[in-house]
Design an enzyme around this catalytic site. Structure first.
Site, PDB file in Angstrom:
ATOM      1  N   CYS A   2       0.367  -1.598  -0.085  1.00  0.00           N
ATOM      2  CA  CYS A   2      -0.243   0.484   0.303  1.00  0.00           C
ATOM      3  C   CYS A   2       1.189   0.973   0.031  1.00  0.00           C
ATOM      4  CB  CYS A   2      -0.832   0.057   1.286  1.00  0.00           C
ATOM      5  SG  CYS A   2      -0.546  -0.076   2.793  1.00  0.00           S
ATOM      6  N   ASP A  51      -8.526   3.902   1.337  1.00  0.00           N
ATOM      7  CA  ASP A  51      -7.439   4.225   2.490  1.00  0.00           C
ATOM      8  C   ASP A  51      -8.138   4.751   3.067  1.00  0.00           C
ATOM      9  OD1 ASP A  51      -5.189   5.122   3.272  1.00  0.00           O
ATOM     10  OD2 ASP A  51      -5.006   6.786   1.814  1.00  0.00           O
ATOM     11  N   CYS A 110      -1.513   0.857   7.740  1.00  0.00           N
ATOM     12  CA  CYS A 110      -3.249   0.400   7.058  1.00  0.00           C
ATOM     13  C   CYS A 110      -3.556  -0.635   6.135  1.00  0.00           C
ATOM     14  CB  CYS A 110      -3.831   1.726   6.660  1.00  0.00           C
ATOM     15  SG  CYS A 110      -3.862   3.343   8.322  1.00  0.00           S
ATOM     16  N   ARG A 111      -3.098  -0.350   5.403  1.00  0.00           N
ATOM     17  CA  ARG A 111      -3.778  -1.552   5.140  1.00  0.00           C
ATOM     18  C   ARG A 111      -3.363  -2.656   4.641  1.00  0.00           C
ATOM     19  NH1 ARG A 111      -5.316   2.186  -0.510  1.00  0.00           N
ATOM     20  NH2 ARG A 111      -3.458   3.044   0.283  1.00  0.00           N
ATOM     21  N   SER A 112      -1.929  -2.726   4.299  1.00  0.00           N
ATOM     22  CA  SER A 112      -1.128  -3.328   3.657  1.00  0.00           C
ATOM     23  C   SER A 112      -0.611  -4.510   4.683  1.00  0.00           C
ATOM     24  CB  SER A 112       0.292  -3.257   2.677  1.00  0.00           C
ATOM     25  OG  SER A 112       1.038  -3.124   3.490  1.00  0.00           O
ATOM     26  N   ASN A 162       1.685   1.747   4.946  1.00  0.00           N
ATOM     27  CA  ASN A 162       2.537   0.379   5.207  1.00  0.00           C
ATOM     28  C   ASN A 162       1.760   0.645   6.789  1.00  0.00           C
ATOM     29  OD1 ASN A 162       5.321  -2.051   5.789  1.00  0.00           O
ATOM     30  ND2 ASN A 162       3.785  -2.559   4.650  1.00  0.00           N
TER      31      ASN A 162
HETATM   32  P1  4NP Z   1      -2.182   2.556   4.643  1.00  0.00           P
HETATM   33  O1  4NP Z   1      -2.884   4.502   4.549  1.00  0.00           O
HETATM   34  O2  4NP Z   1      -1.414   3.475   2.730  1.00  0.00           O
HETATM   35  O3  4NP Z   1      -2.863   2.160   4.273  1.00  0.00           O
HETATM   36  O4  4NP Z   1      -0.606   2.326   4.910  1.00  0.00           O
HETATM   37  C1  4NP Z   1      -1.539   5.195   4.934  1.00  0.00           C
HETATM   38  C2  4NP Z   1      -0.777   5.841   5.801  1.00  0.00           C
HETATM   39  C3  4NP Z   1      -0.711   6.949   5.708  1.00  0.00           C
HETATM   40  C4  4NP Z   1      -0.794   8.153   4.688  1.00  0.00           C
HETATM   41  C5  4NP Z   1      -1.408   7.722   4.046  1.00  0.00           C
HETATM   42  C6  4NP Z   1      -2.024   6.344   3.566  1.00  0.00           C
HETATM   43  N1  4NP Z   1      -0.128   9.675   5.092  1.00  0.00           N
HETATM   44  O5  4NP Z   1      -0.669  10.419   4.244  1.00  0.00           O
HETATM   45  O6  4NP Z   1       0.755   9.159   5.658  1.00  0.00           O
END
Ligand code: 4NP
Length: 161
Positions: free
Chosen positions: A10, A126, A15-17, A13
């Protein structure tokens, strides 16, 4: 018997992955196929490198009895040689991986929801700017799609089993 190495990807790294990875591992444990797979997760950005998963992801997963243990890291060139399949959570992640992919690798890239009967080819949303409901929605979405991915890879990579 060769193991199939799967990297979930993702943006951050956190939240989702890491949640997709935890769900996939839980499916392999339930189905008795844990010895056939090695999993990890990574982010296309290095903004959260070294961090634990997002607190909201941890709380949501724990409310369903799913434990996540991961330290965020960025995707690196070697991943295209040490993993068989890189699984992107959304189209941005996939485009990033396509640009990064070395020409001489056999690694396959896919979008997790390519296999989703409900909405094939859609992004895993997201949840970073969302509320608890979105974390809950992402939890169930990832549970369903990683189960489908596990079935698919198990049949494709280990057809005789
Ligand atoms: P992820 O979510 O890609 O599912 O881990 C996010 C985590 C952090 C951010 C965006 C999405 N950020 O903008 O910091």
């Amino acid at each position: 018997m060769d193991v199939t190495r799967v990297l979930f990807v993702c943006l951050g790294n956190i939240c989702r992955s890491p949640l997709a990875e935890a769900h996939f591992i839980a499916h392999t444990e339930r189905k008795g196929t844990a010895h056939l797979f090695v999993c990890d997760s990574a982010g296309t950005s290095n903004n959260h490198a070294g961090a634990q998963p997002d607190r909201r992801t941890l709380i949501n997963a724990a409310s369903h009895g799913l434990e996540i243990s991961h330290q965020a890291r960025q995707v690196r060139r070697e991943d295209f040689f040490s993993f068989n399949v890189l699984v992107a959570m959304d189209q941005h992640n996939l485009s990033h991986l396509e640009r990064m992919k070395p020409a001489n690798t056999a690694a396959r890239l896919m979008l997790l929801r390519d296999l989703d009967d409900t909405d094939p080819g859609a992004d895993v949303p997201d949840p970073w700017y969302g509320g608890a409901e979105l974390f809950e929605e992402v939890y169930h979405l990832l549970h369903r799609c990683t189960e489908r991915l596990h079935e698919h890879l198990h049949q494709q990579e280990h057809p005789a089993l």
